[in-house]
Design a protein around this motif. Structure first.
Motif, short mmCIF file in Angstrom:
data_model
loop_
_atom_site.label_atom_id
_atom_site.label_comp_id
_atom_site.label_asym_id
_atom_site.label_seq_id
_atom_site.Cartn_x
_atom_site.Cartn_y
_atom_site.Cartn_z
N ASN A 276 28.47 43.91 39.13
CA ASN A 276 28.90 42.56 38.73
C ASN A 276 29.01 41.64 39.94
O ASN A 276 28.72 40.44 39.86
CB ASN A 276 30.27 42.62 38.03
N ILE A 277 29.47 42.21 41.07
CA ILE A 277 29.63 41.42 42.29
C ILE A 277 28.28 41.16 42.96
O ILE A 277 27.98 40.03 43.38
CB ILE A 277 30.59 42.14 43.27
N SER A 278 27.45 42.20 43.07
CA SER A 278 26.17 42.06 43.79
C SER A 278 25.07 41.42 42.94
O SER A 278 24.04 41.00 43.47
CB SER A 278 25.69 43.44 44.25
N LYS A 279 25.31 41.32 41.63
CA LYS A 279 24.33 40.79 40.66
C LYS A 279 23.05 41.65 40.61
O LYS A 279 21.96 41.17 40.32
CB LYS A 279 23.94 39.33 40.96
N GLU A 280 23.20 42.94 40.92
CA GLU A 280 22.07 43.86 40.84
C GLU A 280 22.16 44.69 39.56
O GLU A 280 23.17 44.66 38.86
CB GLU A 280 22.06 44.79 42.07
N LYS A 281 21.10 45.44 39.29
CA LYS A 281 21.08 46.31 38.10
C LYS A 281 21.38 47.75 38.51
O LYS A 281 20.86 48.23 39.52
CB LYS A 281 19.69 46.27 37.44
N ILE A 282 22.17 48.42 37.69
CA ILE A 282 22.48 49.82 37.97
C ILE A 282 21.22 50.68 37.90
O ILE A 282 21.09 51.69 38.59
CB ILE A 282 23.59 50.36 37.03
N THR A 283 20.26 50.25 37.09
CA THR A 283 19.02 51.02 36.93
C THR A 283 18.10 50.91 38.15
O THR A 283 17.11 51.62 38.24
CB THR A 283 18.25 50.55 35.68
N ASP A 284 18.44 50.03 39.10
CA ASP A 284 17.64 49.90 40.33
C ASP A 284 18.24 50.68 41.50
O ASP A 284 17.71 50.62 42.62
CB ASP A 284 17.52 48.41 40.74
N GLN A 285 19.35 51.38 41.27
CA GLN A 285 20.08 52.02 42.38
C GLN A 285 19.59 53.44 42.64
O GLN A 285 19.03 54.11 41.77
CB GLN A 285 21.58 52.06 42.08
N LYS A 286 19.82 53.87 43.90
CA LYS A 286 19.59 55.28 44.29
C LYS A 286 20.94 55.87 44.67
O LYS A 286 21.66 55.31 45.49
CB LYS A 286 18.69 55.35 45.52
N PHE A 287 21.30 57.01 44.07
CA PHE A 287 22.64 57.57 44.20
C PHE A 287 22.65 58.82 45.09
O PHE A 287 21.88 59.76 44.85
CB PHE A 287 23.18 57.96 42.83
N LEU A 288 23.53 58.82 46.07
CA LEU A 288 23.76 60.01 46.88
C LEU A 288 25.21 60.45 46.68
O LEU A 288 26.13 59.67 46.93
CB LEU A 288 23.49 59.72 48.36
N ASP A 485 37.34 39.74 38.66
CA ASP A 485 36.56 38.50 38.83
C ASP A 485 35.52 38.73 39.92
O ASP A 485 35.86 38.79 41.10
CB ASP A 485 37.48 37.35 39.22
N PRO A 486 34.22 38.86 39.55
CA PRO A 486 33.21 39.22 40.54
C PRO A 486 32.85 38.10 41.52
O PRO A 486 32.22 38.36 42.55
CB PRO A 486 31.99 39.59 39.67
N ASP A 487 33.24 36.88 41.22
CA ASP A 487 32.86 35.75 42.08
C ASP A 487 33.92 35.42 43.13
O ASP A 487 33.73 34.53 43.95
CB ASP A 487 32.56 34.52 41.21
N GLN A 488 35.02 36.12 43.11
CA GLN A 488 36.07 35.92 44.12
C GLN A 488 35.62 36.58 45.44
O GLN A 488 35.27 37.76 45.45
CB GLN A 488 37.36 36.59 43.63
N PRO A 489 35.59 35.83 46.56
CA PRO A 489 35.20 36.46 47.83
C PRO A 489 36.09 37.66 48.15
O PRO A 489 37.31 37.57 48.03
CB PRO A 489 35.39 35.34 48.86
N GLY A 490 35.46 38.78 48.52
CA GLY A 490 36.23 39.99 48.84
C GLY A 490 36.79 40.70 47.63
O GLY A 490 37.69 41.54 47.75
N ALA A 491 36.26 40.39 46.44
CA ALA A 491 36.78 40.99 45.19
C ALA A 491 36.65 42.50 45.22
O ALA A 491 35.68 43.06 45.76
CB ALA A 491 36.03 40.43 43.99
N ALA A 492 37.62 43.17 44.60
CA ALA A 492 37.58 44.63 44.48
C ALA A 492 36.62 45.03 43.37
O ALA A 492 36.40 44.26 42.43
CB ALA A 492 38.98 45.16 44.17
N VAL A 493 36.08 46.24 43.48
CA VAL A 493 35.16 46.71 42.44
C VAL A 493 35.92 47.26 41.23
O VAL A 493 35.33 47.49 40.17
CB VAL A 493 34.20 47.79 42.99
#
Length: 541
Positions: A276-288, A485-493
């Motif tokens: 939500n914060i990065s505006k990326e898709k979870i389906t594009d991630q690589k997990f370690l 709130d994903p648009d707050q600078p420094g927002a927690a995940v």
């Protein structure tokens, strides 16, 4: 008529100085208490003052346990008022110190049931005696082989079950008279305990295999017979047993494994919050996943299921996961793989330098993960060079250091922010202070299972669900991931523990609704919010 001493010594009935003059007369308590009738608020002020006089975490926990043993209603009233302050004392990290000193500190069994592998014929009687006629709806069961961060602690681990149940009541509102902590004593491989003359458990090494599983089967049969409406929550079982027990029973009874499913839900919620914060898709991630034990594999499974739900094929989804354990990247020819690990192993043919992938930094260089989650209990394992290598290949690296207690963190939140120049989206398994960096205040989410398991369990109990399944767990993750709130600078995940009761209710409602939608309720329940509200207990006289 019940004796005055029976009432005053029963933590479920005792109000102490809050018994009214009328109640004192009716119950035969006249003259057994000081004259002043206090309100619960007055009692709480007085009790909190005593709590504050204690200087160490373990002293504070002992004081709270004495209150718990004396007056459950006042204990939970006070905990609700000071939930952020009390959470690390009644549960993690202070509970670890309590477990390590259980034999020395033992005074009362805290209404727990103790099941011994050396006396399986007494299982049903043990449960019946500990329940003492109460309508049990929730059991938290541990054999304490794999307590995160401190390992095998035998019968001492019952404090884990007791602490978990405290959080269930404080966060979600399950009636404390309807819960039962259970210790499964299968022995211990902790040599210090075996050599300790004060140790209260079975003085032999852990029993595994057929005899162990026969005991678990007998326990489940007895528990479901005596308490047919109850949830069986399994906690801190070893990696060779946890997944086996879950797989055997998850489709048959109402059950939940917090280390596999709870850790997975909170990690998924954190990753969804990060997206939500990065505006990326979870389906594009690589997990370690670094640390491929029960928790690490549970996290990978939860992420995998979410990728499939969001449109990837199982084959595509599997390619996004890399498990790293003590021996490095796990391959399909790695020896002694658990069933959980086998789902996510890689083939050596994928890598030109497969034999060199024996440490975390080498694996990061080879695969360029975008999400890295640590459950390794290896302090400092996320080194500056490893983190900078990861951050060089992704704009917003998602890094969760989940090992606890604090001394076992893979890296501090402060270092993760600093080493990535403020780009990392960070969560830790223990409470972390805000981090100031380049004029921005970064709030650090705590990936604490307590944010999610109380709501999941309570929602399923309130809805009289037959099982807890993947769909419910996904709904719980999404409910949590949507609070910040994903648009707050420094927002927690992830949302803060201060909002624990608020989002436990939200999670309970979405889980109850999911049970209703899937037709899984035993009773004719159609309104999730009403079901949760009707089942909720409040600490008041």
């Amino acid at each position: 008529m019940t004796k005055a001493t029976d009432i005053l010594n029963n933590p479920f009935l005792n109000k102490g100085t809050a018994f009214t003059t009328k109640e004192r007369k009716e119950l035969g308590l006249t003259g057994t208490l000081p004259s002043k009738v206090q309100t619960i608020k007055e009692q709480a002020v007085q009790t909190y003052g005593q709590y504050q006089s204690k200087t160490s975490g373990i002293e504070k926990r002992i004081f709270l346990m004495n209150l718990f043993n004396t007056n459950r209603t006042l204990f939970y009233y006070l905990m609700n008022e000071h939930i952020v302050e009390f959470m690390p004392v009644v549960y993690d990290p202070v509970v670890a110190e309590s477990i390590e000193n259980y034999n020395e500190l033992f005074l009362k069994p805290q209404d727990a049931a103790f099941i011994s592998i050396d006396d399986v014929d007494s299982i049903e009687d043990s449960l019946k005696n500990a329940a003492d006629g109460r309508d049990i709806r929730l059991l938290v069961i541990t054999d304490a082989e794999g307590i995160l961060g401190i390992g095998d602690w035998g019968v001492n681990g019952v404090d884990i079950s007791i602490g978990k149940l405290m959080v269930y009541t404080a966060a979600a509102g399950i009636d404390p008279s309807q819960v039962l902590p259970v210790s499964i004593d299968a022995g211990t491989n902790n040599k210090a305990l075996l050599n300790d003359p004060l140790y209260l458990g079975n003085k032999h090494e852990r029993v595994y295999g057929e005899k162990y599983h026969a005991m678990i089967d007998k326990f489940v049969a007895a528990a479901t017979k005596l308490f047919p409406e109850s949830l069986l929550h399994f906690e801190d079982f070893g990696r060779s047993n946890a997944d086996v027990i879950l797989k055997k029973y998850e489709d048959k009874i109402l059950t939940f494994n917090d280390d596999i499913q709870g850790t997975g839900i909170i990690s998924l919620a954190g990753v969804l919050g990060a997206m939500n914060i990065s505006k990326e898709k979870i389906t594009d991630q690589k997990f370690l996943t670094f640390g491929a034990g029960t928790a690490g594999c549970g996290i990978a499974k939860m992420m995998f299921d979410e990728l499939v739900r969001q449109g990837l094929s199982k084959e595509e989804a599997k390619k996004r996961f890399y498990l790293v354990d003590r021996q490095g990247l796990l391959f399909d020819d790695t020896e002694d793989l658990t069933d959980g690990q086998k789902q996510f192993v890689r083939s050596r043919s994928e890598f030109a330098n497969a034999d060199e992938l024996t440490n975390l930094e080498a694996v990061i260089k080879a695969v360029h993960p975008t999400v890295m989650i640590g459950t390794s209990t290896q302090p400092g394992a996320f080194t500056e060079t490893a983190i900078k290598e990861m951050a060089a290949h992704t704009k917003r690296p998602v890094i969760f250091a989940l090992s606890n207690p604090t001394k076992l963190l893979e890296a501090s939140a402060e270092n993760l922010i600093k080493w990535t120049e403020g780009r990392a989206l960070v969560a830790t398994g223990v409470p972390s202070e805000d981090v100031e960096y380049n004029g921005v205040t970064y709030t650090i989410g705590q990936a604490n299972n307590a944010l999610v398991y109380p709501g999941v369990g309570f929602g399923a109990i309130a809805a009289t669900s037959k099982v807890i399944n993947e769909e419910m767990l996904s709904q719980a993750s999404h409910a949590l991931g949507g609070i910040v709130d994903p648009d707050q600078p420094g927002a927690a995940v992830l949302p803060p523990v201060a909002q624990l009761t608020e989002f436990s209710q939200k999670v309970a409602e979405v889980v109850a609704q999911s049970a209703i939608d899937q037709g899984l309720t035993k009773e004719n329940i159609t309104d999730a919010k009403k079901a949760v509200a009707d089942a909720k207990w409040e600490p008041k006289y």
